[in-house]
Write an enzyme that holds these catalytic residues in place. Sequence first.
Site, PDB file in Angstrom:
ATOM      1  N   SER A   1       0.839 -44.523  27.015  1.00 13.26           N
ATOM      2  CA  SER A   1       0.704 -45.938  27.320  1.00 13.26           C
ATOM      3  C   SER A   1       1.932 -46.699  26.795  1.00 13.26           C
ATOM      4  CB  SER A   1      -0.612 -46.468  26.740  1.00 13.26           C
ATOM      5  OG  SER A   1      -0.920 -47.741  27.231  1.00 13.26           O
TER       6      SER A   1
ATOM      7  N   GLU B   1      -6.030 -44.471  36.207  1.00 11.97           N
ATOM      8  CA  GLU B   1      -5.626 -45.121  34.959  1.00 11.97           C
ATOM      9  C   GLU B   1      -6.439 -46.384  34.664  1.00 11.97           C
ATOM     10  OE1 GLU B   1      -3.487 -44.330  32.641  1.00 11.97           O
ATOM     11  OE2 GLU B   1      -2.190 -42.789  33.486  1.00 11.97           O
TER      12      GLU B   1
ATOM     13  N   HIS C   1      -7.190 -43.890  31.896  1.00  7.51           N
ATOM     14  CA  HIS C   1      -6.238 -44.102  30.816  1.00  7.51           C
ATOM     15  C   HIS C   1      -6.813 -43.567  29.505  1.00  7.51           C
ATOM     16  CE1 HIS C   1      -2.565 -46.220  29.700  1.00  7.51           C
ATOM     17  NE2 HIS C   1      -3.172 -46.799  28.676  1.00  7.51           N
TER      18      HIS C   1
END
Length: 470
Positions: free
Chosen positions: A214, A330, A403
């Site tokens: 990230s 994600e 994610h």
Amino acid sequence: MTQDAHPSTASTQTTPGEPVVDTDERAARREYDTPSGRVVGRVDGDVVRVLGVPYAEAGRFERPRPVAPWSSPLHAFDRAPASPQLPAPGLEALIEGAAADMVDDEHCQRLSITLPADLAADERVAVMVWIHGGSYVSGAGDLRVYDPRALVAEQRVVVVTVTYRLGMLGFFGDGGAVPANLGLLDQLAAVRWVHDTIEAFGGDSTRITLFGQSAGGDAIAHLMISEGARGLFARAIVQSAPLGIVRGRTRMIAAMTEAVGTPRTDAPVDEVLAAQPVAERAAKRFGLRGGMAFGVQYGRAPLPAEADADDAWREVAPEIDLLIGSTTDETAVFAEFSPPLQRLFALPLVGRAIRRVMIDVTTKAVYHRAGRAFADRHRAAGGRVTTFRFTWEPEGTSFGAAHITELPLLLGGREAWGHTRLIGTTDWDDVERRGRKVRQVWADFARTGTVAADATAGLADTLVVDRRPS
């Protein structure tokens, strides 16, 4: 002091001011001579933990500077403190207990080193430096969910976890009274410290890989073109970096600065943090970019101007092996914590279709297309590239391959992840089976800069890799 890769058990002499400890505890200690001074770590089963070592120092809104060498042994027994930060209720709901027992401190420029307990005196192994994510406003290098024990013990690598300044303290900056990119400069100082020091802990300074997820992956992409970073690391693993929203942020940054003004250097830290939601509200009208209001700023040290960034990445491409990719869905995890979106997704007949389309569109816009373009540019400029896509969907969750879903396969272990919503009802033995293979892929890349043709055998439902030649 000269570097000495020899880990040795501590002597029976006590350092002045050090608590008296029994013989068994002393036997569990290891000492390392570094250019900064002697460092004492502890044996923890099959690994050695060297925790909370300072790599730089800085006052509030100051650029980091090297730490002066210490004259007495540094007892590195406590985790690095987190940068002061606001609560992240969405993250806590997803990863219950992630921040348990963590303390915070503005002077958080510290790193922790985990190495195999049985490294030979003359052995040098690949080094993996973890840059944590959290939208540049939350997290810490030494959270339990980032414990590198399995990666270190199984793969015989040295792992370094880095803590750096966040949010208003690390990524606000107007370029004037408050320098920009202070958190990125912290990371750069940490990587330089690792490069110059890691041989003392059995690491190979010519095989340093940065890996991060990230915002951590985004930071690594920008460390590749940071002034002064050249030659400090050989490889980069960029996981789920939001590269689609890091350009074109000048007007948003100006709006945030206007809304907040110049924070006082002598204000209580809570007062500084209270300005963060003000800045984030000012960023909301800038669409997807406002979803990660804080971040790196081009044209301010250590980064080139935005117009020059692509050329800078092309220039360094032949020098850095790259493993880059993301998960399939994600943005599903962010949608989960948005009440308006959840109401929309709950609409009869059309809700599920709306959810599927929205997650697909935003995932491609923020992660997939920009990541693919980054890889293509790197390859065209002469760099070695491997791309990946995590497809694993834990059972008993509504997130899918979202994610951070890959993180339990790399770091943390059962104790940190086994009870979380992210894992759902998945049997931990299944997580461990997948994780052992994924850790092998990551460590092999750190050792060689490539992913073998058969490396993902048995991972068809977890990890898809593209090994197109450069």
